[in-house]
Write a protein that holds these residues in place. Structure first.
Motif, short mmCIF file in Angstrom:
data_model
loop_
_atom_site.label_atom_id
_atom_site.label_comp_id
_atom_site.label_asym_id
_atom_site.label_seq_id
_atom_site.Cartn_x
_atom_site.Cartn_y
_atom_site.Cartn_z
N ALA A 1 30.43 42.36 41.82
CA ALA A 1 30.79 42.70 40.64
C ALA A 1 31.65 43.79 40.19
N HIS B 1 34.02 37.91 39.15
CA HIS B 1 33.16 37.29 38.27
C HIS B 1 31.97 36.79 39.16
N GLY C 1 28.02 38.60 34.36
CA GLY C 1 28.20 37.14 35.22
C GLY C 1 27.59 35.97 34.75
#
Length: 439
Positions: free
Chosen positions: A220, A225, A247
């Motif tokens: 991340a 994502h 996420g």
């Protein structure tokens, strides 16, 4: 868990006793910090890799040294021009005068040619000899420094940048004594090297805690994502990690008969494809083989190995990984060296290595890569529960004299997942502080 011995060794009284008694001396490791500089770096050797390496170094926030300065953060030597054993003396000639100038947490990198691609037996012999040199240097440099060998195939000279950036930086703090092989590949250079995964989707299995959670955080941070996947029983912890990294949480038992189908449908409907798939989920059911029941054997094999095979089959068959996609599997040094009471676990983790090596050619035909990391002793809740003497042995029996952190595994995976790492395929990288056990 706090490493009390390392804390003591770093104290005034501890430093005195450690040096006086010759006890293990765990150094403070230099880990990743955004914006941290690499240099100064000394570059030697006159093979085919010297100039491409110099061009890469020119892009980095470093000062390039000729080796004359008192202290260097990294020493790089291009050994690709060594075509016979008599040429190995150049290693001594280059490193002998300057190796003691290497700063704490320094980096030593030797570049060479894959022995299997050499044009003569003498050249292949000399290039293979580099492995013994580098592994020994990893045990000599000390103070948190590392040593690596990078074999670069002919035609892959321009595919080394992501690897050099990783090995020179604090991201590789707990990786040492490793051999990396780079082959020819299209290089997808990111707009931002600090966030190369922007716009990409990464799926991490076993993401609810420990190493899996660290992988999710680092991917991340790199801009991805992240779909955080774990079993329903870990749903609360999984949601916390997914929320932290902004996420998605996906609860799924990978051993369920319909798991590959459900995962494939999720990817196709929610994301069209995934760019990075990290097989991290794993379990242990430790017992000596004579005391192990069939369920303890089969459950470990199913989670740690068979589920990866089933998922890879559907990912490839249905083109669910985007162009330049990455598969990274988590193995273990137990799969390399074996471990008493872990025949099931070691078998599964050795199988993961076999899976990576056996399928690297096939995935390359799809424009993808597959690699593995093999963690050694990593500080997690699982290792914290070990008996004290076993735990201390795991911590000290490596060149760093300490356990690694989950982030060390995650940083290595982020390098393998990098869009510019297309030439790194079929590799198994140990994240073990150069463990003294195994190959």
């Amino acid at each position: 868990m706090t490493d009390r011995y390392a804390t003591f060794a770093h104290s005034g009284a501890g430093r005195f006793l450690v040096r006086r008694l010759g006890l293990p001396d765990p150094p403070k490791l230099r880990r990743y910090e955004k914006g941290a500089e690499f240099g100064p770096v000394a570059l030697g050797g006159d093979g085919r890799l010297a100039e491409p390496t110099r061009q890469i170094l020119d892009k980095l926030p470093i000062s390039l040294s000729t080796g004359a300065e008192d202290r260097c953060a990294a020493l790089i030597f291009d050994a690709s021009g060594i075509t016979g054993s008599e040429g190995l003396g150049s290693l001594y000639e280059y490193f002998h005068p300057i190796v003691r100038s290497l700063l704490p947490s320094g980096r030593l990198v030797v570049l060479g040619s894959p022995p299997e691609m050499c044009t003569s037996a003498r050249e292949a012999t000399a290039q293979r000899a580099l492995e013994g040199f580098v592994r020994s240097m990893g045990k000599e440099v000390g103070r948190g420094s590392t040593a690596q060998l990078v074999y670069v195939a002919p035609g892959a000279e321009e595919a080394t940048e992501s690897t050099l950036r990783f090995l020179l930086s604090g991201r590789s703090a707990y990786v040492s004594g490793q051999v990396v092989r780079i082959g020819p590949a299209a290089v997808d250079v990111p707009d931002d090297w600090d966030q190369p995964l922007v716009g990409k989707t990464a799926i991490v299995t076993g993401a609810a805690r420990g190493i899996g959670a660290a992988i999710a955080r680092v991917l991340a941070r790199e801009g991805a994502h992240v779909v955080c996947l774990d079993v329903p029983a870990a749903g609360e912890e999984l949601a916390e990690v997914a929320n932290e990294v902004k996420g998605t949480a996906l609860q799924l038992d990978l051993t369920a008969e319909d798991a590959p189908r459900r995962l494939a449908d999720f990817i196709a409907t929610r994301h069209v494809h995934a760019d990075v798939f990290v097989h991290n989920a794993g379990i242990t059911r430790d017992k000596t083989l004579g005391r192990m029941d069939e369920g303890q054997w089969s459950s470990v094999l199913d989670v740690n190995l068979c589920s990866q095979e089933r998922i890879n089959d559907v990912l490839l068959a249905e083109n669910l990984l985007g162009g330049n996609g990455r598969i990274v599997s988590v193995s273990s040094v137990s799969g390399i060296a074996g471990n008493r009471g872990q025949t099931n676990y070691a078998t599964s983790k050795a199988g993961v290595i076999g899976l990576v090596q056996a399928t690297a050619g096939a995935v390359a035909e799809h424009g993808l890569t597959i690699n593995a990391v093999a963690p050694g002793f990593i500080e997690t809740t699982m290792t914290a529960a070990m008996p004290m003497f076993v735990r201390e042995g795991g911590r000290r029996l490596n060149s760093m004299s300490q356990g690694g952190l989950p982030v060390d595994v995650a940083e290595t995976i982020a390098w393998l997942a990098h869009p510019a790492s297309g030439g790194v395929n079929g590799n198994v990288i140990r994240v073990c502080g150069q463990s003294l056990l195994g190959a």
